[in-house]
Scaffold this motif. Structure first.
Motif, PDB file in Angstrom:
ATOM      1  N   ASP A  18       0.662  -1.482   0.122  1.00 51.82           N
ATOM      2  CA  ASP A  18      -0.356   0.141  -0.111  1.00 51.82           C
ATOM      3  C   ASP A  18       0.669   1.637  -0.039  1.00 51.82           C
ATOM      4  O   ASP A  18       0.987   2.247  -0.944  1.00 51.82           O
ATOM      5  CB  ASP A  18      -0.665   0.354   1.178  1.00 51.82           C
ATOM      6  CG  ASP A  18      -1.904  -0.835   1.404  1.00 51.82           C
ATOM      7  OD1 ASP A  18      -2.427  -1.547   0.211  1.00 51.82           O
ATOM      8  OD2 ASP A  18      -2.943  -1.306   2.064  1.00 51.82           O
ATOM      9  N   TYR A  19       2.247   0.951   0.294  1.00 52.86           N
ATOM     10  CA  TYR A  19       2.853   2.406   1.338  1.00 52.86           C
ATOM     11  C   TYR A  19       3.375   2.421  -0.200  1.00 52.86           C
ATOM     12  O   TYR A  19       3.685   3.293  -1.441  1.00 52.86           O
ATOM     13  CB  TYR A  19       4.130   1.745   2.242  1.00 52.86           C
ATOM     14  CG  TYR A  19       5.091   2.755   2.796  1.00 52.86           C
ATOM     15  CD1 TYR A  19       5.094   4.412   1.688  1.00 52.86           C
ATOM     16  CD2 TYR A  19       6.088   1.781   2.436  1.00 52.86           C
ATOM     17  CE1 TYR A  19       6.465   4.732   1.931  1.00 52.86           C
ATOM     18  CE2 TYR A  19       7.389   2.925   2.594  1.00 52.86           C
ATOM     19  CZ  TYR A  19       7.533   3.837   1.965  1.00 52.86           C
ATOM     20  OH  TYR A  19       8.740   4.380   2.121  1.00 52.86           O
ATOM     21  N   ALA A  20       4.105   1.952  -1.236  1.00 50.24           N
ATOM     22  CA  ALA A  20       4.505   1.524  -2.279  1.00 50.24           C
ATOM     23  C   ALA A  20       3.546   2.042  -3.279  1.00 50.24           C
ATOM     24  O   ALA A  20       4.769   3.166  -4.052  1.00 50.24           O
ATOM     25  CB  ALA A  20       5.550   0.689  -2.545  1.00 50.24           C
ATOM     26  N   GLN A  21       2.747   1.584  -3.980  1.00 54.80           N
ATOM     27  CA  GLN A  21       1.918   2.049  -4.410  1.00 54.80           C
ATOM     28  C   GLN A  21       1.076   3.608  -4.374  1.00 54.80           C
ATOM     29  O   GLN A  21       1.547   4.500  -5.504  1.00 54.80           O
ATOM     30  CB  GLN A  21       0.011   1.543  -4.639  1.00 54.80           C
ATOM     31  CG  GLN A  21      -0.008   1.859  -5.589  1.00 54.80           C
ATOM     32  CD  GLN A  21      -1.617   1.073  -5.778  1.00 54.80           C
ATOM     33  OE1 GLN A  21      -2.157   0.676  -4.872  1.00 54.80           O
ATOM     34  NE2 GLN A  21      -2.463  -0.151  -7.043  1.00 54.80           N
ATOM     35  N   GLU A  22       1.605   4.286  -3.380  1.00 57.76           N
ATOM     36  CA  GLU A  22       0.863   5.459  -2.699  1.00 57.76           C
ATOM     37  C   GLU A  22       2.368   6.590  -3.106  1.00 57.76           C
ATOM     38  O   GLU A  22       1.744   7.593  -3.598  1.00 57.76           O
ATOM     39  CB  GLU A  22       0.430   5.952  -1.499  1.00 57.76           C
ATOM     40  CG  GLU A  22       0.532   7.612  -0.720  1.00 57.76           C
ATOM     41  CD  GLU A  22      -0.901   8.119  -1.150  1.00 57.76           C
ATOM     42  OE1 GLU A  22      -1.898   6.844  -1.534  1.00 57.76           O
ATOM     43  OE2 GLU A  22      -1.214   8.618  -1.711  1.00 57.76           O
ATOM     44  N   VAL A  23       3.423   6.088  -2.400  1.00 57.13           N
ATOM     45  CA  VAL A  23       4.495   6.321  -3.536  1.00 57.13           C
ATOM     46  C   VAL A  23       4.826   6.375  -4.258  1.00 57.13           C
ATOM     47  O   VAL A  23       5.424   7.806  -4.819  1.00 57.13           O
ATOM     48  CB  VAL A  23       5.703   6.526  -2.376  1.00 57.13           C
ATOM     49  CG1 VAL A  23       6.815   6.615  -3.175  1.00 57.13           C
ATOM     50  CG2 VAL A  23       6.023   6.094  -1.061  1.00 57.13           C
ATOM     51  N   ALA A  24       4.685   5.649  -5.951  1.00 59.38           N
ATOM     52  CA  ALA A  24       4.584   5.228  -7.046  1.00 59.38           C
ATOM     53  C   ALA A  24       4.234   6.751  -7.703  1.00 59.38           C
ATOM     54  O   ALA A  24       4.363   6.869  -8.025  1.00 59.38           O
ATOM     55  CB  ALA A  24       4.383   4.231  -7.385  1.00 59.38           C
ATOM     56  N   HIS A  25       2.020   6.748  -7.058  1.00 61.09           N
ATOM     57  CA  HIS A  25       1.452   7.575  -7.738  1.00 61.09           C
ATOM     58  C   HIS A  25       1.824   8.735  -7.064  1.00 61.09           C
ATOM     59  O   HIS A  25       1.753   9.851  -8.070  1.00 61.09           O
ATOM     60  CB  HIS A  25       0.184   7.088  -5.948  1.00 61.09           C
ATOM     61  CG  HIS A  25      -0.646   8.065  -6.867  1.00 61.09           C
ATOM     62  ND1 HIS A  25      -1.160   8.176  -7.812  1.00 61.09           N
ATOM     63  CD2 HIS A  25      -1.688   9.735  -5.894  1.00 61.09           C
ATOM     64  CE1 HIS A  25      -2.575   8.936  -8.217  1.00 61.09           C
ATOM     65  NE2 HIS A  25      -1.860  10.087  -6.679  1.00 61.09           N
ATOM     66  N   ARG A  26       2.435   8.908  -5.838  1.00 62.33           N
ATOM     67  CA  ARG A  26       2.912  10.603  -5.749  1.00 62.33           C
ATOM     68  C   ARG A  26       4.317  11.316  -6.364  1.00 62.33           C
ATOM     69  O   ARG A  26       4.700  12.693  -7.236  1.00 62.33           O
ATOM     70  CB  ARG A  26       3.419  11.005  -4.476  1.00 62.33           C
ATOM     71  CG  ARG A  26       1.615  10.892  -3.580  1.00 62.33           C
ATOM     72  CD  ARG A  26       1.927  11.216  -2.465  1.00 62.33           C
ATOM     73  NE  ARG A  26       0.565  11.237  -1.774  1.00 62.33           N
ATOM     74  CZ  ARG A  26       0.682  11.600  -0.420  1.00 62.33           C
ATOM     75  NH1 ARG A  26       0.463  13.347  -0.571  1.00 62.33           N
ATOM     76  NH2 ARG A  26      -0.934  11.922  -0.078  1.00 62.33           N
ATOM     77  N   PHE A  27       5.113  10.023  -6.505  1.00 63.14           N
ATOM     78  CA  PHE A  27       6.278  10.599  -6.859  1.00 63.14           C
ATOM     79  C   PHE A  27       7.305   9.739  -7.748  1.00 63.14           C
ATOM     80  O   PHE A  27       8.365  10.083  -9.072  1.00 63.14           O
ATOM     81  CB  PHE A  27       7.609  10.131  -5.537  1.00 63.14           C
ATOM     82  CG  PHE A  27       7.625  11.403  -4.949  1.00 63.14           C
ATOM     83  CD1 PHE A  27       7.366  12.418  -4.838  1.00 63.14           C
ATOM     84  CD2 PHE A  27       6.823  10.621  -3.537  1.00 63.14           C
ATOM     85  CE1 PHE A  27       7.157  13.338  -3.615  1.00 63.14           C
ATOM     86  CE2 PHE A  27       6.908  11.801  -2.285  1.00 63.14           C
ATOM     87  CZ  PHE A  27       6.904  13.043  -2.515  1.00 63.14           C
ATOM     88  N   GLY A  28       6.451   8.492  -8.586  1.00 65.37           N
ATOM     89  CA  GLY A  28       6.968   7.660  -9.487  1.00 65.37           C
ATOM     90  C   GLY A  28       6.968   8.176 -11.222  1.00 65.37           C
ATOM     91  O   GLY A  28       8.042   7.866 -11.811  1.00 65.37           O
ATOM     92  N   HIS A  29       6.820   9.389 -10.824  1.00 63.12           N
ATOM     93  CA  HIS A  29       7.002  10.543 -12.335  1.00 63.12           C
ATOM     94  C   HIS A  29       8.283  11.241 -12.398  1.00 63.12           C
ATOM     95  O   HIS A  29       8.371  12.192 -12.929  1.00 63.12           O
ATOM     96  CB  HIS A  29       5.971  11.035 -12.845  1.00 63.12           C
ATOM     97  CG  HIS A  29       5.098  11.975 -12.045  1.00 63.12           C
ATOM     98  ND1 HIS A  29       4.208  11.518 -10.999  1.00 63.12           N
ATOM     99  CD2 HIS A  29       5.073  13.489 -12.139  1.00 63.12           C
ATOM    100  CE1 HIS A  29       4.264  12.111  -9.919  1.00 63.12           C
ATOM    101  NE2 HIS A  29       4.610  13.521 -10.700  1.00 63.12           N
ATOM    102  N   ARG A  30       8.843  11.506 -11.070  1.00 60.78           N
ATOM    103  CA  ARG A  30       9.499  12.465 -10.372  1.00 60.78           C
ATOM    104  C   ARG A  30      10.860  11.689 -10.179  1.00 60.78           C
ATOM    105  O   ARG A  30      11.955  12.978 -10.216  1.00 60.78           O
ATOM    106  CB  ARG A  30       9.412  13.551  -9.522  1.00 60.78           C
ATOM    107  CG  ARG A  30       7.739  13.237  -9.775  1.00 60.78           C
ATOM    108  CD  ARG A  30       7.198  15.178  -9.087  1.00 60.78           C
ATOM    109  NE  ARG A  30       8.869  16.360  -9.453  1.00 60.78           N
ATOM    110  CZ  ARG A  30       9.032  17.180  -8.405  1.00 60.78           C
ATOM    111  NH1 ARG A  30       8.517  17.047  -6.627  1.00 60.78           N
ATOM    112  NH2 ARG A  30      10.224  18.295  -9.112  1.00 60.78           N
ATOM    113  N   VAL A  31      10.921  10.535 -10.270  1.00 63.89           N
ATOM    114  CA  VAL A  31      12.774  10.242  -9.749  1.00 63.89           C
ATOM    115  C   VAL A  31      12.895   9.197 -10.447  1.00 63.89           C
ATOM    116  O   VAL A  31      11.811   8.009 -12.023  1.00 63.89           O
ATOM    117  CB  VAL A  31      11.806   8.792  -8.234  1.00 63.89           C
ATOM    118  CG1 VAL A  31      11.888  10.637  -6.759  1.00 63.89           C
ATOM    119  CG2 VAL A  31      11.376   8.502  -8.326  1.00 63.89           C
TER     120      VAL A  31
END
Ligand code: FCB
Length: 444
Positions: A146-159
């Protein structure tokens, strides 16, 4: 002196850190406690009885630190996110102030054209999840996804990349096997079950992140070593083979082949992990990159007392044998055994008893160490191993886990009383080395 190696023009040059080791601000802006905050409360756990409450105060000084990375001409930075900063309990509500910090950090990096490489888990589990069983509880793997998905959603296009775990071998064996690290459990069976849950959580997190379809490369960071037999005796050779199976193959096997190595499974016997149907397929998924952390080799001796490693090139301040050729050997061995994705050397470096002398920090030993390891890396690449980047551990001197602040791994010295940063000679050397590498390509 080794001749200067040549790396590809698009090779990434970086430094690495982790959240708990540098951020501080342990109780600020809604951050929840992690297992390391708790572990440090018992003075005997940490050599100098220190903790991570202030650390390098990076939470407040991140701009200065990003400025240092930029001043060294590096193009990549590997850092980890403190799960309990963005989700204080490890489940339920997100903490916007926590996410804001990482958004600011990523902004600062992008402004300087430094590619952010994010690691989701560098050992600091939210304490709330530990109370519910920690990594021994299978449910933690689902919370991690769940945590991984939230991070990917917020930052996956920036990192540039997201790694699920940093060194799950350590989480399992030092956290649950010998109690050296948080949460401080010493139980062989638990350590092995934890390693399975970590691998499962890696697979679940990949699935969850892939649903987001962000451009970040997804992978995992493993600490690895070759295991050399001290002598040619059958006992030493068997020991080395088993060591390699229990450490390197134990994680590589499930990820790249879909099963645990037979030899290690047999050795674990009744301690072998409980594996649910379908788990191995979840773990055995394509990853975009593999992070390899290399510090030393395993030297295996069945004699009593064991034969010590010869350490012909000396030992570091951690007492770790300096063995650069082990990096070549390791990469070639992995290359022969598995179908590998692109590799990043996500950590490599050494602790040295550095001191500031007239505003300078002479650390010739570290310069030699890095130069030799880069030469060893170039050698493996010349033999066909696809390595895309190198991250020196570490940018800053920092909280070295159960050694506290007594071991200095940084290429930048930190005075913990004033928080003053001083570039060590190795930082300047690394800057020049990278500059020289780039010049080779410009000239070509
Ligand atoms: C690695 C860890 C890192 C640091 C170095 C010295 O095992 O990933 O946090 O402690 O060792």
């Amino acid at each position: 002196m080794t001749q200067v190696s040549h790396f590809p023009a698009d090779f990434s040059w970086g430094v690495a850190t982790s959240a708990f080791q540098i951020e501080g601000a342990a109780n600020e802006d809604g951050k929840g406690p992690s297992i390391w905050d708790k572990f440090c409360e018992t003075p005997s756990h940490i050599k100098d009885q220190s903790n991570g409450i202030v650390a390098c105060d990076h939470y407040h000084r991140y701009r200065e630190d990003v400025g240092i990375i930029a001043s060294l001409g590096l193009d990549s930075y590997r850092f980890s996110m403190a799960w309990s900063r963005v989700q204080p309990q490890g489940k339920g509500a997100w903490n916007e102030a926590g996410f804001d910090f990482y958004a600011r950090l990523i902004d600062a990096l992008c402004e300087k054209n430094i590619a952010p490489h994010l690691t989701l888990y560098h050992w600091d589990l939210p304490l709330g999840l530990q109370t519910a069983g920690g990594w021994l509880a299978r449910d933690t793997a689902y919370r991690f996804a769940d945590y991984a998905q939230e991070v990917a959603h917020r930052f996956g296009h920036r990192v540039a990349s997201i790694a699920t775990h940093n060194e799950p071998w350590c989480t399992a064996n030092l956290g649950y096997g010998n109690a050296q690290f948080a949460p401080g459990v010493a139980d062989a069976k638990s350590a092995i079950q934890v390693s399975h849950h970590l691998l499962l959580s890696h697979g679940l997190a990949l699935q969850a992140m892939r649903q987001v379809a962000a451009p970040a490369q997804l992978g995992i960071v493993l600490n690895q070593w070759t295991a050399d037999a001290a002598t040619d005796s059958a006992a030493d050779r068997q020991m080395a083979e088993l060591e390699y199976a229990r450490s390197v193959q134990w994680f590589m096997g499930p990820i790249f082949k879909g099963h645990y190595p037979e030899l290690a499974l047999r050795a674990h016997g009744v301690n072998a992990p409980v594996v649910h149907e379908g788990d191995m397929a979840i773990i055995h998924q394509k990853i975009d990159f593999l992070g390899v952390n290399y510090y030393f080799r395993a030297y295996c001796s069945a004699e009593v007392p064991p034969r010590p490693a010869p350490a012909q090139q000396g030992v570091t301040d951690m007492g770790w044998e300096i063995y650069p050729q082990g990096l070549t050997e390791l990469l070639l061995k992995l290359h022969a055994e598995y179908t590998l994705p692109s590799i990043y050397i996500t950590e490599n470096g050494m602790a040295n008893a550095d001191q500031v002398e007239q505003a300078k920090v002479p650390d010739a030993a570290r310069i030699d160490f890095v130069r030799e390891h880069l030469a060893a890396l170039a050698k493996a690449m010349a033999h066909g191993v696809d390595v895309r980047g190198y991250f020196l551990w570490s940018l800053l001197d920092n909280f070295e886990w159960n050694s506290g602040y007594s071991k200095r791994f940084g290429i930048v010295h930190v005075d913990y009383l004033t928080q003053q940063r001083t570039l060590k000679d190795s930082a300047l050397w690394y800057r020049d080395y990278v500059r020289q590498q780039r010049a080779i390509h410009v000239a070509a």
